[in-house]
Design an enzyme around this catalytic site. Structure first.
Site, PDB file in Angstrom:
ATOM      1  N   ALA A   1      14.950  48.308  99.916  1.00 16.80           N
ATOM      2  CA  ALA A   1      14.571  47.102  99.163  1.00 16.80           C
ATOM      3  C   ALA A   1      13.062  46.966  99.080  1.00 16.80           C
ATOM      4  O   ALA A   1      12.408  46.686 100.086  1.00 16.80           O
ATOM      5  CB  ALA A   1      15.169  45.852  99.808  1.00 16.80           C
TER       6      ALA A   1
ATOM      7  N   GLU B   1       3.023  45.673  96.358  1.00  9.85           N
ATOM      8  CA  GLU B   1       2.746  44.244  96.118  1.00  9.85           C
ATOM      9  C   GLU B   1       3.058  43.833  94.674  1.00  9.85           C
ATOM     10  O   GLU B   1       2.300  43.140  94.014  1.00  9.85           O
ATOM     11  CB  GLU B   1       1.310  43.897  96.524  1.00  9.85           C
ATOM     12  CG  GLU B   1       1.088  44.199  98.011  1.00  9.85           C
ATOM     13  CD  GLU B   1       0.152  43.252  98.696  1.00  9.85           C
ATOM     14  OE1 GLU B   1       0.009  42.122  98.231  1.00  9.85           O
ATOM     15  OE2 GLU B   1      -0.413  43.652  99.721  1.00  9.85           O
TER      16      GLU B   1
HETATM   17  N1  CAA Z   1       4.910  30.716  96.364  1.00 12.82           N
HETATM   18  C1  CAA Z   1       5.818  29.863  96.851  1.00 12.82           C
HETATM   19  N2  CAA Z   1       7.124  29.831  96.443  1.00 12.82           N
HETATM   20  C2  CAA Z   1       7.495  30.735  95.517  1.00 12.82           C
HETATM   21  C3  CAA Z   1       6.612  31.672  94.978  1.00 12.82           C
HETATM   22  C4  CAA Z   1       5.264  31.640  95.418  1.00 12.82           C
HETATM   23  N3  CAA Z   1       4.364  32.490  94.935  1.00 12.82           N
HETATM   24  N4  CAA Z   1       7.260  32.437  94.084  1.00 12.82           N
HETATM   25  C5  CAA Z   1       8.537  32.019  94.079  1.00 12.82           C
HETATM   26  N5  CAA Z   1       8.682  30.975  94.949  1.00 12.82           N
HETATM   27  C6  CAA Z   1       9.900  30.199  95.199  1.00 12.82           C
HETATM   28  C7  CAA Z   1      10.482  29.698  93.899  1.00 12.82           C
HETATM   29  O1  CAA Z   1       9.925  28.449  93.519  1.00 12.82           O
HETATM   30  C8  CAA Z   1      11.952  29.598  94.235  1.00 12.82           C
HETATM   31  O2  CAA Z   1      12.217  28.417  94.969  1.00 12.82           O
HETATM   32  P1  CAA Z   1      12.989  27.156  94.276  1.00 12.82           P
HETATM   33  O3  CAA Z   1      14.254  27.744  93.737  1.00 12.82           O
HETATM   34  O4  CAA Z   1      13.183  26.180  95.387  1.00 12.82           O
HETATM   35  O5  CAA Z   1      12.054  26.684  93.222  1.00 12.82           O
HETATM   36  C9  CAA Z   1      12.199  30.741  95.204  1.00 12.82           C
HETATM   37  O6  CAA Z   1      10.895  31.075  95.742  1.00 12.82           O
HETATM   38  C10 CAA Z   1      12.789  31.950  94.527  1.00 12.82           C
HETATM   39  O7  CAA Z   1      11.852  32.359  93.533  1.00 12.82           O
HETATM   40  P2  CAA Z   1      12.261  33.232  92.275  1.00 12.82           P
HETATM   41  O8  CAA Z   1      13.523  32.704  91.692  1.00 12.82           O
HETATM   42  O9  CAA Z   1      11.068  33.357  91.422  1.00 12.82           O
HETATM   43  O10 CAA Z   1      12.598  34.628  92.960  1.00 12.82           O
HETATM   44  P3  CAA Z   1      13.040  35.922  92.250  1.00 12.82           P
HETATM   45  O11 CAA Z   1      14.155  36.498  93.040  1.00 12.82           O
HETATM   46  O12 CAA Z   1      13.246  35.712  90.788  1.00 12.82           O
HETATM   47  O13 CAA Z   1      11.763  36.879  92.413  1.00 12.82           O
HETATM   48  C11 CAA Z   1      10.563  38.889  91.988  1.00 12.82           C
HETATM   49  C12 CAA Z   1      11.828  38.086  91.790  1.00 12.82           C
HETATM   50  C13 CAA Z   1       9.407  38.193  91.307  1.00 12.82           C
HETATM   51  C14 CAA Z   1      10.791  40.235  91.364  1.00 12.82           C
HETATM   52  C15 CAA Z   1      10.247  39.002  93.502  1.00 12.82           C
HETATM   53  O14 CAA Z   1      11.375  39.495  94.172  1.00 12.82           O
HETATM   54  C16 CAA Z   1       9.055  39.925  93.744  1.00 12.82           C
HETATM   55  O15 CAA Z   1       7.905  39.498  93.621  1.00 12.82           O
HETATM   56  N6  CAA Z   1       9.323  41.198  94.112  1.00 12.82           N
HETATM   57  C17 CAA Z   1       8.253  42.119  94.533  1.00 12.82           C
HETATM   58  C18 CAA Z   1       8.127  42.088  96.003  1.00 12.82           C
HETATM   59  C19 CAA Z   1       6.851  42.740  96.464  1.00 12.82           C
HETATM   60  O16 CAA Z   1       5.790  42.554  95.877  1.00 12.82           O
HETATM   61  N7  CAA Z   1       6.948  43.474  97.553  1.00 12.82           N
HETATM   62  C20 CAA Z   1       5.807  44.166  98.153  1.00 12.82           C
HETATM   63  C21 CAA Z   1       5.638  43.753  99.600  1.00 12.82           C
HETATM   64  S1  CAA Z   1       4.273  44.593 100.323  1.00 12.82           S
HETATM   65  C22 CAA Z   1       4.884  45.251 101.793  1.00 12.82           C
HETATM   66  O17 CAA Z   1       5.845  44.813 102.329  1.00 12.82           O
HETATM   67  C23 CAA Z   1       4.153  46.482 102.312  1.00 12.82           C
HETATM   68  C24 CAA Z   1       3.008  46.233 103.203  1.00 12.82           C
HETATM   69  O18 CAA Z   1       2.257  47.108 103.562  1.00 12.82           O
HETATM   70  C25 CAA Z   1       2.711  44.947 103.736  1.00 12.82           C
END
Ligand code: CAA
Length: 401
Positions: free
Chosen positions: A131, A368
């Site tokens: 994931a 990210e």
């Molecule tokens: N801040 C606060 N709350 C947020 C938010 C934000 N930026 N973005 C979304 N939310 C909230 C929403 O408001 C929603 O809450 P409510 O229903 O109460 O309003 C809830 O979170 C769910 O949001 P979404 O419906 O937008 O969620 P989604 O499932 O549609 O998101 C996606 C889809 C945008 C693709 C998301 O899954 C995503 O960004 N995926 C990419 C993940 C990513 O970038 N991963 C890299 C991680 S880096 C790492 O782990 C490696 C390392 O080295 C550290």
């Protein structure tokens, strides 16, 4: 009034990071990169410069600088090597600023203060072997047992996995919601490396950011005290997305630095190398590539600075940060490819830095939020399918805090 000048503090920070990275890291980065070696000795030096707590308020051990300074530092660090900026992304962007905004006072004293002072190092654990983009697809679970949670799962592609002391980890606390992929069943925890059942390793097959540490960690029924729950149970997904607003910001500013590094290396080479009796810079097709780098650099810088300006004001910036991250990382890939092209066969050798830039830039087009995730998000904002709703905790505005 718009003001594009840096303040005295911002200018000083920019110069001191540039001088330090140019003096201490640039002369040996080629060797570190070729040896696939992360040098932990860099961390105390970054701590001395205040970088490990750059935008954390002084009352929590930080340098108290604004979010533009965080971007400037990221840009200067990645100008020398992406591995340096990655430290800022995970330690400051994804972890410390999240604790600042969502942590309890006790968590701030126990974890944020030593992190901001650089006495402990922190990272983030969302991605798993199965994931990445699909953040709702994680499998790690946290089962409540009295005064603690028991965490079991595996995280992958974690920067500083084999270096960090503390990890901000995301896990399902509601197994029914996990089945339904309802993100309100996810929670966030602070996990210490020293907790029993925690183990980590380094990924050795990586072909970019070779001077950086990237790895995986495993939690085998790790007992995490309930005091280490960040935010409320069920707020984990929002906290992860919130953290990415800061992580993506540092990635955007960093990619901007990489474009500038490609531009500067290309200008240098184009005014030294001769072909067909003239400097290659006087050939129009080379000029085109260099002009594109300048356009990409200036545009990227404006985009991350707009996001930083919104952060300073305490305004929501998920959309603007995402646009900056998407544009600048894609542009950095273009700049690095063209820089290699301008260098010709020399670009294909580690004798020049552009080959390293080319290997380093690609990661940020993937992590990210991939290029594709960001495209979809931007389209969804325009189409009205996505809106940014207020959250319970926000990043504190810089002027007012
Ligand atoms: N801040 C606060 N709350 C947020 C938010 C934000 N930026 N973005 C979304 N939310 C909230 C929403 O408001 C929603 O809450 P409510 O229903 O109460 O309003 C809830 O979170 C769910 O949001 P979404 O419906 O937008 O969620 P989604 O499932 O549609 O998101 C996606 C889809 C945008 C693709 C998301 O899954 C995503 O960004 N995926 C990419 C993940 C990513 O970038 N991963 C890299 C991680 S880096 C790492 O782990 C490696 C390392 O080295 C550290």
């Amino acid at each position: 009034m718009l003001d594009f000048d840096l303040t005295e503090e911002q200018g000083l920070l920019e110069r001191s990071v540039r001088e330090w990275a140019g003096r201490e890291v640039a002369p040996r980065i080629r060797e570190l990169d070729r040896a696939h070696r992360f040098d932990p000795g860099i961390l105390p030096q970054m701590a001395d410069l205040g970088l490990l707590g750059i935008s954390v308020p002084t009352e929590y051990g930080g340098a108290g600088m604004d979010y533009i300074c965080l971007g400037l530092a990221s840009e200067e660090l990645e100008y020398v090597d992406t591995s340096l900026r990655v430290i800022m992304s995970v330690h400051v962007g994804l972890n410390s600023l999240t604790l600042l905004s969502w942590g309890t006072e006790e968590q701030k004293q126990r974890y944020l203060v030593p992190q901001a002072q650089g006495r402990t190092i922190a990272t983030f654990g969302l991605t798993e072997p199965s994931a990445g983009s699909d953040a709702r697809g994680i499998q790690t679970v946290a089962i409540r047992r009295g005064d603690h949670y028991e965490l079991t799962g595996e995280k992958m592609w974690i920067s500083l996995a084999d270096v960090a002391d503390n990890f901000l980890v995301f896990a399902w606390t509601d197994l029914e919601k996990k089945k339904e992929r309802d993100p309100s069943g996810m929670s966030a925890f602070i996990v210490e490396r020293s907790f029993k059942g925690f183990s980590s390793g380094t990924l050795t097959e990586k072909w970019g950011i070779l001077a950086g540490n990237t790895g995986h960690f495993k939690m085998d029924a790790v007992e995490v005290p309930t005091e280490n729950l960040v935010g409320r149970e069920g707020e984990g997904f929002k906290i992860a997305m919130f953290a990415l607003d800061q992580g993506r910001y540092t990635v955007a500013a960093g990619a901007t630095g990489l474009i500038r590094a490609c531009r500067d290396a290309s200008v240098r080479y184009a005014t030294q190398r001769k072909a067909f009796g003239v400097e290659i810079g006087s050939h129009q097709l080379v000029k085109e590539l260099i002009a594109q780098m300048e356009s990409d650099y200036q545009t990227s810088r404006l985009l991350w600075q707009r996001a930083g300006w919104l952060k300073n004001q305490g305004r929501r910036n998920t959309r603007e940060t995402g646009l900056a991250k998407w544009f600048s990382t894609v542009a950095s890939e273009r700049a690095a490819g063209d820089a290699v092209q301008i260098h010709g066969a020399n670009g294909y050798s580690d004798e020049y830095p552009v080959g390293r830039f080319y290997r380093n830039c690609k990661g940020a087009v993937i992590y990210e939020g991939t290029r594709e995730i960001h495209k979809i998000m931007q389209a969804d904002y325009l189409l009205g399918y996505r809106t940014d709703r207020p959250t319970r905790c926000e990043l504190p505005a810089w002027e007012t805090r």
